[in-house]
Design a protein around this motif. Structure first.
Motif, PDB file in Angstrom:
ATOM      1  N   PRO A 176       0.801  -1.228   0.000  1.00 39.53           N
ATOM      2  CA  PRO A 176       0.000   0.000   0.000  1.00 39.53           C
ATOM      3  C   PRO A 176       0.837   1.283   0.000  1.00 39.53           C
ATOM      4  CG  PRO A 176      -0.924  -1.579   1.536  1.00 39.53           C
ATOM      5  CD  PRO A 176       0.395  -2.133   1.104  1.00 39.53           C
ATOM      6  N   SER A 177       2.044   1.221   0.541  1.00 40.25           N
ATOM      7  CA  SER A 177       2.878   2.425   0.624  1.00 40.25           C
ATOM      8  C   SER A 177       3.547   2.775  -0.705  1.00 40.25           C
ATOM      9  CB  SER A 177       3.943   2.260   1.702  1.00 40.25           C
ATOM     10  OG  SER A 177       4.832   1.203   1.363  1.00 40.25           O
ATOM     11  N   ILE A 180       1.836   5.538  -2.842  1.00 37.86           N
ATOM     12  CA  ILE A 180       1.927   6.800  -2.110  1.00 37.86           C
ATOM     13  C   ILE A 180       3.327   7.396  -2.279  1.00 37.86           C
ATOM     14  CG2 ILE A 180       1.615   7.926   0.114  1.00 37.86           C
ATOM     15  CD1 ILE A 180      -0.905   6.646  -1.001  1.00 37.86           C
ATOM     16  N   GLN A 251      -5.033   8.883   6.239  1.00 37.09           N
ATOM     17  CA  GLN A 251      -5.319   7.524   5.760  1.00 37.09           C
ATOM     18  C   GLN A 251      -4.055   6.689   5.575  1.00 37.09           C
ATOM     19  OE1 GLN A 251      -7.659   8.094   2.200  1.00 37.09           O
ATOM     20  NE2 GLN A 251      -9.550   8.421   3.374  1.00 37.09           N
ATOM     21  N   GLN A 252      -3.034   7.275   4.968  1.00 33.11           N
ATOM     22  CA  GLN A 252      -1.814   6.510   4.674  1.00 33.11           C
ATOM     23  C   GLN A 252      -0.590   7.407   4.886  1.00 33.11           C
ATOM     24  OE1 GLN A 252      -1.854   3.132   3.573  1.00 33.11           O
ATOM     25  NE2 GLN A 252       0.351   3.186   3.927  1.00 33.11           N
TER      26      GLN A 252
END
Length: 265
Positions: A176-177, A180, A251-252
């Motif tokens: 997920p990172s 980003i 969120q992240q």
């Protein structure tokens, strides 16, 4: 039978003379003792986190790992009559000693040096002495240490880092990172330009001949990360704002480490 013995005797004498001669030749040779390296060494310019003030010295790291992080290097420095003498005395144990095993590491400052060539020695506990020279010219440092014993010099040449350069990484420990971090690097490009640095070692990072960037052990992350070295075009405040937006995202949140020639952000 006597003739056979007579033939054997000169042959044996000849072999004996050859062995003696070989031993004499071997004895006359210089004995070279090779000491396995205990430490890795780099010429290095450390920068103050507050304002980026550079201090020249050596980065020293042990080859062996110790029982916890935080072990330092005990060393002495002497500047005598234009000669620089550095002695590595051993390691210093932290208190408390907690965590996984890690190497001992330390920046050993030498301070400001005027341009010139300095006789230089790097010793291990006054037992091993490596002699050479250190050349300083326009912010460039070149260490010459022929056949070093007990140490492994990884970077002999330190190039001058011009003002306005930023460097660091965005951590990508999980899937997920990754997008980003990619978006952060895209946004970073709106505030910066290509670094335009020649290949070489710049203390905190190295640029290869093909443009690949590798961070030095002084700041390299323990996990996967996207690395950047850029030239800042906007104000430092604009860069701080970008970093805060990603670091504080609800969120992240993204782990971003960023250093500049003006200090750490």
């Amino acid at each position: 039978m006597r003739n056979l013995h007579c033939l054997r005797l000169p042959l044996l004498l000849g072999i004996l003379v050859s062995l003696i001669a070989a031993c004499r030749i071997e004895d006359d040779k210089d004995v070279v003792v090779t000491i396995p390296p205990e430490y890795r060494v780099d010429v290095f310019q450390d920068r103050a986190p507050t304002d980026g003030t550079p201090t020249f010295g050596l980065w020293v790291e042990s080859m062996a790992k110790f029982e916890c992080p935080g072990f330092g290097i005990d060393a002495s420095v002497a500047l005598l009559g234009g000669r620089i003498e550095v002695t590595i005395l051993g390691v210093q144990r932290p208190s408390p000693c907690v965590g996984d095993s890690a190497t001992a590491k330390q920046f050993i400052p030498l301070g400001h040096l005027d341009d010139g060539t300095y006789p230089f020695s790097l010793s291990l506990r006054d037992v091993i002495v490596n002699n050479g020279t250190l050349q300083v010219e326009n912010g460039r440092y070149v260490l010459s240490l022929p056949n070093p014993q007990g140490v492994e010099v990884q970077n002999y040449v330190l190039k001058h880092l011009p003002d306005g350069i930023i460097w660091g990484y965005a951590a990508t420990p999980d899937e997920p990172s990754m997008p980003i971090a990619d978006k952060f690097l895209t946004d970073l490009k709106t505030l910066t330009a290509e670094n335009d640095l020649a290949p070489g070692f710049y203390s905190y990072f190295t640029i290869s001949g093909t443009g690949v960037i590798s961070l030095h052990g002084r700041i390299s992350p323990a996990e996967a990360a996207s690395v950047f070295v850029r030239r800042l075009l906007s104000s430092p405040d604009s860069l701080k704002g970008l970093l805060q937006n990603y670091r504080n995202d609800q969120q992240q949140p993204l782990t971003v480490k960023c250093w500049t020639t003006g200090g750490e952000l």
